[in-house]
Scaffold this motif. Structure first.
Motif, PDB file in Angstrom:
ATOM      1  N   MET A   5      22.052 123.279   0.223  1.00 40.62           N
ATOM      2  CA  MET A   5      22.163 124.669  -0.187  1.00 40.62           C
ATOM      3  C   MET A   5      23.324 124.906  -1.146  1.00 40.62           C
ATOM      4  N   SER A   6      24.255 123.972  -1.241  1.00 42.91           N
ATOM      5  CA  SER A   6      25.447 124.166  -2.075  1.00 42.91           C
ATOM      6  C   SER A   6      25.499 123.188  -3.224  1.00 42.91           C
ATOM      7  N   ASN A   7      25.500 121.892  -2.916  1.00 43.24           N
ATOM      8  CA  ASN A   7      25.479 120.842  -3.926  1.00 43.24           C
ATOM      9  C   ASN A   7      24.599 119.715  -3.404  1.00 43.24           C
ATOM     10  N   PRO A   8      23.351 119.616  -3.859  1.00 45.09           N
ATOM     11  CA  PRO A   8      22.449 118.598  -3.322  1.00 45.09           C
ATOM     12  C   PRO A   8      22.976 117.173  -3.478  1.00 45.09           C
ATOM     13  N   ALA A   9      23.859 116.934  -4.438  1.00 48.60           N
ATOM     14  CA  ALA A   9      24.383 115.584  -4.635  1.00 48.60           C
ATOM     15  C   ALA A   9      25.218 115.120  -3.458  1.00 48.60           C
ATOM     16  N   THR A  10      25.761 116.035  -2.649  1.00 46.71           N
ATOM     17  CA  THR A  10      26.559 115.620  -1.490  1.00 46.71           C
ATOM     18  C   THR A  10      25.707 114.948  -0.425  1.00 46.71           C
ATOM     19  N   ALA A  20      22.240 108.028  -5.578  1.00 49.62           N
ATOM     20  CA  ALA A  20      23.532 107.382  -5.787  1.00 49.62           C
ATOM     21  C   ALA A  20      23.400 106.429  -6.973  1.00 49.62           C
ATOM     22  N   VAL A  21      23.907 106.845  -8.114  1.00 47.88           N
ATOM     23  CA  VAL A  21      23.800 106.036  -9.336  1.00 47.88           C
ATOM     24  C   VAL A  21      24.593 104.742  -9.180  1.00 47.88           C
ATOM     25  N   ASN A  22      25.777 104.856  -8.605  1.00 56.48           N
ATOM     26  CA  ASN A  22      26.608 103.693  -8.289  1.00 56.48           C
ATOM     27  C   ASN A  22      27.567 104.102  -7.187  1.00 56.48           C
ATOM     28  N   ASP A  23      28.588 103.294  -6.938  1.00 55.15           N
ATOM     29  CA  ASP A  23      29.517 103.583  -5.841  1.00 55.15           C
ATOM     30  C   ASP A  23      30.336 104.847  -6.079  1.00 55.15           C
ATOM     31  N   ARG A  24      30.402 105.302  -7.332  1.00 56.11           N
ATOM     32  CA  ARG A  24      31.224 106.463  -7.658  1.00 56.11           C
ATOM     33  C   ARG A  24      30.412 107.738  -7.903  1.00 56.11           C
ATOM     34  N   LEU A  25      29.276 107.611  -8.571  1.00 56.15           N
ATOM     35  CA  LEU A  25      28.551 108.771  -9.074  1.00 56.15           C
ATOM     36  C   LEU A  25      27.257 108.999  -8.302  1.00 56.15           C
ATOM     37  N   SER A  26      27.046 110.260  -7.910  1.00 56.11           N
ATOM     38  CA  SER A  26      25.781 110.681  -7.313  1.00 56.11           C
ATOM     39  C   SER A  26      25.310 111.942  -8.027  1.00 56.11           C
ATOM     40  N   VAL A  27      23.997 112.063  -8.209  1.00 58.27           N
ATOM     41  CA  VAL A  27      23.415 113.258  -8.805  1.00 58.27           C
ATOM     42  C   VAL A  27      22.321 113.765  -7.881  1.00 58.27           C
ATOM     43  N   GLY A  28      22.098 115.076  -7.911  1.00 51.31           N
ATOM     44  CA  GLY A  28      21.093 115.638  -7.019  1.00 51.31           C
ATOM     45  C   GLY A  28      20.546 116.948  -7.544  1.00 51.31           C
ATOM     46  N   GLY A  29      19.465 117.374  -6.932  1.00 51.96           N
ATOM     47  CA  GLY A  29      18.867 118.648  -7.293  1.00 51.96           C
ATOM     48  C   GLY A  29      17.944 119.132  -6.191  1.00 51.96           C
ATOM     49  N   GLY A  74      13.673 129.080  -6.854  1.00 54.19           N
ATOM     50  CA  GLY A  74      15.024 128.870  -7.347  1.00 54.19           C
ATOM     51  C   GLY A  74      15.248 127.375  -7.508  1.00 54.19           C
ATOM     52  N   ALA A  75      16.410 126.984  -8.010  1.00 50.99           N
ATOM     53  CA  ALA A  75      16.696 125.567  -8.206  1.00 50.99           C
ATOM     54  C   ALA A  75      18.206 125.369  -8.268  1.00 50.99           C
ATOM     55  N   LYS A  76      18.629 124.148  -7.918  1.00 54.58           N
ATOM     56  CA  LYS A  76      20.045 123.781  -7.971  1.00 54.58           C
ATOM     57  C   LYS A  76      20.181 122.371  -8.538  1.00 54.58           C
ATOM     58  N   LEU A  77      21.285 122.137  -9.243  1.00 49.42           N
ATOM     59  CA  LEU A  77      21.643 120.821  -9.758  1.00 49.42           C
ATOM     60  C   LEU A  77      23.079 120.528  -9.351  1.00 49.42           C
ATOM     61  N   GLY A  78      23.379 119.249  -9.130  1.00 52.66           N
ATOM     62  CA  GLY A  78      24.754 118.929  -8.749  1.00 52.66           C
ATOM     63  C   GLY A  78      25.089 117.472  -8.960  1.00 52.66           C
ATOM     64  N   LEU A  79      26.387 117.188  -8.881  1.00 52.19           N
ATOM     65  CA  LEU A  79      26.867 115.803  -8.939  1.00 52.19           C
ATOM     66  C   LEU A  79      28.159 115.680  -8.149  1.00 52.19           C
ATOM     67  N   THR A  80      28.451 114.464  -7.722  1.00 53.56           N
ATOM     68  CA  THR A  80      29.759 114.130  -7.163  1.00 53.56           C
ATOM     69  C   THR A  80      30.260 112.859  -7.852  1.00 53.56           C
ATOM     70  N   TYR A  81      31.569 112.768  -8.002  1.00 54.22           N
ATOM     71  CA  TYR A  81      32.171 111.595  -8.634  1.00 54.22           C
ATOM     72  C   TYR A  81      33.452 111.239  -7.898  1.00 54.22           C
TER      73      TYR A  81
END
Length: 457
Positions: free
Chosen positions: A55-60, A169-178, A244-251
């Motif tokens: 609901m906040s950041n799908p990448a988490t 999880a793109v790699n150990d550092r980067l994740s993307v989500g939606g 609705g829609a959401k996009l997110g990332l974590t690094y």
């Protein structure tokens, strides 16, 4: 024994979630989803908050452990809202006068599964809402002449969000989500406008339609009242579905520091439609009700952008921060109301709102000791509402919150989470037509208790 207790708790949460209303504290939006986020000031962009992260950041979701998680929760919001007539000193208190008013219960249910670099999830959450109930005996039910109309003044907005989320999880550092979200919005509204308010709307070019000459032909118009309400737990007088829609990332900058970003798109919800009654109140003819269909046009939830940071101080202690911008200006310029009488004729009304975009700073901290995790947080927002356009039935004014909570792990599979947040009293005054007839001071505070059970498989 612990597993039996956990199953009983899950069952209780599920049963309680079946009866729902809603309220919100960031204008019409809840200030966080799930007890982990809520206890930490609503922060949720750069650390693992569990399944409610969709609901906040799908990448988490990529920060969760491998496997499957079931999340069952319940939000309970108790509001304290008073509107004072500055001219007479009278006070109208929002209280429980019918079936669908507070305390408000909002359900949370979510399911996630992580395999390899992918995490998939689906859920159902109350995204936000609003609720007031002033009854029919307060000064808000008096017409311009001072007569008591015995007509209700109340509101209930409920927004449900059903996200279908994916994170990679793109790699150990980067994740993307939606996520792609099915959304439902329902509104109950009972509101009396005095003849002076109606006149101000007409003078501002905000009322038109074939029924306008009919109102003008009444010998002594004293007010007009809209009623579009169902006194049921969820069903609303007007409602609609949308998306609705959401996009997110974590690094991960390091093992201790994580950055996050998320963007929620403006919703695309159809016009809210349902049965309604327009009652003209006349000093000579009395009450003249007209049954028909009411439409609220283009009422949407706003887009928002959030940047977040989480920092581990040591193995037990973490701090978090989120900075958000919520674009209310784009969705709350007017409340656009259209009424079609069953016998023919129509009326169109633009109720001015002119919300401002809102900036929110949220801070949180968590400390783990044994099976317990203790949490605290704070949240401060700029004011989106303009005092000169305040409605007594739409007092979404709180901007400052403190929160606290905990999690307890019964086992590696079963955990319970709880959060409490308090919205400090916010006061706002309005003495301006057309949104109020009497000069008013509105005082609004509330308390929010959130509980959830999680099961890992």
């Amino acid at each position: 024994m612990r597993q039996i207790q956990a199953r009983h708790l899950a069952a209780a949460c599920m049963l309680a979630a079946l009866s729902a209303g809603a309220s919100a504290t960031d204008v019409f939006r809840l200030e966080g989803f799930g007890p982990i986020s809520r206890a930490m000031g609503g922060t949720a962009t750069a650390y693992d908050v569990g399944a409610s992260g969709m609901m906040s950041n799908p990448a988490t979701l990529s920060l969760m452990a491998s496997g499957t998680q079931l999340h069952l929760g319940l939000d309970v919001v108790t509001t304290d809202i008073d509107t004072r007539n500055r001219a007479t000193g009278e006070t109208a208190s929002s209280d429980t006068h019918s079936k669908n008013r507070g305390p408000y219960a909002a359900p949370e249910i979510a399911y996630t599964h992580r395999i390899g670099p992918w995490t998939l999830g689906a859920g159902a959450f109350a995204q936000g809402g609003l609720g007031t109930e002033y009854g029919k005996a307060s000064f808000l039910s008096r017409t311009t002449s001072g007569a008591n109309s015995q007509l209700e003044n109340s509101s209930r907005l409920l927004v449900l969000n059903i996200p279908f989320a994916a994170s990679y999880a793109v790699n150990d550092r980067l994740s993307v989500g939606g996520s792609l979200d099915a959304m439902w919005m329902g509104l109950n509204l009972d509101m009396l406008l005095g003849a002076d308010q109606v006149g101000a709307l007409i003078g501002g070019g905000r009322i038109n339609g074939s029924l306008l000459p009919v109102l003008g032909s009444l010998p002594a118009l004293d007010g007009a009242h809209f009623s579009v309400t169902k006194n049921q737990p969820i069903a609303s007088g007007v409602d609609a579905w949308g998306v609705g829609a959401k996009l997110g990332l974590t690094y991960k900058l390091s093992t201790e520091t994580t950055l996050g970003a998320s963007y929620s798109l403006k919703s695309r919800i159809s016009d809210l439609e349902g049965n309604a009654t327009l009652t003209a109140v006349d000093r000579v003819a009395g009450k003249v009700p007209l049954a028909g269909k009411l439409r609220i046009r283009d009422l949407q939830m706003p887009a928002s952008l959030t940047l977040g940071l989480s920092q581990r101080i040591n193995d037990a202690w973490m701090v978090t921060a989120d900075l958000s911008r919520v674009f209310w200006k784009d969705v709350m310029k007017n409340i656009d109301v259209g009424f079609e009488a069953n016998g023919g004729g129509n009326l169109n009304i633009l109720l001015p709102q002119e919300y401002k975009d809102q900036t929110i700073l949220a801070l949180g901290t968590a400390y783990r000791t044994g099976n317990w995790t203790l949490r605290g947080g704070a949240r401060v927002a700029s004011q989106a509402l303009r005092p000169a356009l305040l409605f007594a039935v739409i007092p979404a004014t709180p901007t400052k919150h403190l929160s606290a909570g905990f999690s307890y792990d019964f086992s590696q599979q079963d955990s319970v989470h709880l959060a409490y947040s308090h919205a400090f009293e916010q006061s706002m005054s309005n003495a301006s037509l057309p949104n109020t007839s009497a000069p008013i001071d509105v005082h609004h505070s509330q308390d929010n208790l959130t509980v959830a059970y999680t099961r890992r498989f």
